[in-house]
Scaffold this active site. Sequence first.
Site, short mmCIF file in Angstrom:
data_model
loop_
_atom_site.label_atom_id
_atom_site.label_comp_id
_atom_site.label_asym_id
_atom_site.label_seq_id
_atom_site.Cartn_x
_atom_site.Cartn_y
_atom_site.Cartn_z
N ALA A 173 57.96 9.25 37.53
CA ALA A 173 56.58 9.49 37.97
C ALA A 173 56.25 10.99 37.96
O ALA A 173 55.24 11.41 37.38
CB ALA A 173 56.39 8.90 39.37
N ASN B 165 62.56 8.58 55.15
CA ASN B 165 63.08 7.70 54.10
C ASN B 165 63.93 6.55 54.65
O ASN B 165 63.60 5.38 54.41
CB ASN B 165 63.81 8.51 53.03
CG ASN B 165 62.85 9.42 52.28
OD1 ASN B 165 61.83 9.83 52.83
ND2 ASN B 165 63.14 9.73 51.04
N LYS C 89 62.37 20.14 53.87
CA LYS C 89 62.06 18.87 53.19
C LYS C 89 63.18 17.85 53.47
O LYS C 89 62.91 16.65 53.64
CB LYS C 89 61.91 19.12 51.68
CG LYS C 89 61.54 17.88 50.87
CD LYS C 89 60.11 17.44 51.10
CE LYS C 89 59.75 16.07 50.55
NZ LYS C 89 59.85 15.89 49.15
O1 PAF Z 1 60.53 10.57 49.45
C1 PAF Z 1 59.34 10.45 49.80
O2 PAF Z 1 58.77 9.36 49.81
C2 PAF Z 1 58.53 11.71 50.13
O3 PAF Z 1 59.37 12.82 49.95
C3 PAF Z 1 57.95 11.71 51.55
C4 PAF Z 1 57.50 13.11 51.90
C5 PAF Z 1 58.92 11.20 52.57
C6 PAF Z 1 56.65 10.93 51.60
O4 PAF Z 1 56.77 9.57 51.36
#
Ligand code: PAF
Length: 299
Positions: free
Chosen positions: A15, A191, A183
């Site tokens: 994607a 997740n 992040k």
């Molecule tokens: O992995 C993901 O889906 C994205 O990095 C996040 C920021 C958690 C948003 O869904």
Amino acid sequence: MSTATLKIAILGKGAIGSLIAYSCHQQKLDYQLLLKTSIAITLDIETINGDKALINPHTSDIKSASDFDVVVLPIKAYQVLGALQQLSKKIKPKHTLVLLHNGMGTIEQVKALYPINPIIAGTTSYGAYKPTETSVKATGLGETHLGWITKPDDNASLIESSVSKLLPPNTWHQDIRLALWSKLTINSVINPLTAINDIKNGELADKKYQQDIQAICSEVAQVMNAVGYATSTEALQQNVMKVIKATANNYSSMHQDISFKRKSEIEFINGYVGKKSQELNISTPKNQELFTKIKELEG
Ligand code: PAF
């Protein structure tokens, strides 16, 4: 090397890779998509504004890629090493490698393989998914954080301006690892919790998830402090809550991986927190628990 001739190779048609290809196409950059086989493809792109476009990127078989200056790796963390090994005959010491994925742990792997090459690491909050093999729908206009891991002696600003065209707007960091940790924290919470509970990101704002969120953030904060990044559980938690709200309607990438029975990036997310914590003698039981649960769900 001049801006006009800077050649970009994009690994795979995932994607984010497809969005990068679209960006290159629109800006008439010199680019190729590196695929397992160099079949002709038409990518059907829908941007966040609803604009639609069909593009026919130049594709090459990964093993017989045409010459390039920069190779962008918008692939899963666990695919990076294998992809670079397949490209090994084509990669020369002057080539810049751009890592762009969720999770941490690949920088060490790539540096061990390519100690001299210029390396950029990045993280993007662009959202996109692929309704079919060759179509991509952008779900969110994001921003991209980038920084040098190994900076070249020459041409750094030329490379920066070229890479900056791919997923703007960008912030270039002196120390990208701090942005990667930030992040990583977001991914360590959103997740696994969305995948395990089969929910959209926004549902994590519910009271019942706050204890888990705090526990994960507290463990990551301890590890970050130990590796030299001053932070607190509260600061991390606040940032995570912001992303939960901003991406409330999304299914996280790990939710999608688990629902489509694909391998997840858990080893490079909560697994990385676990690995680092072991090296530092810090206990991170919540991250370990989530790691084990996702491994079970992966089957
Ligand atoms: O992995 C993901 O889906 C994205 O990095 C996040 C920021 C958690 C948003 O869904």
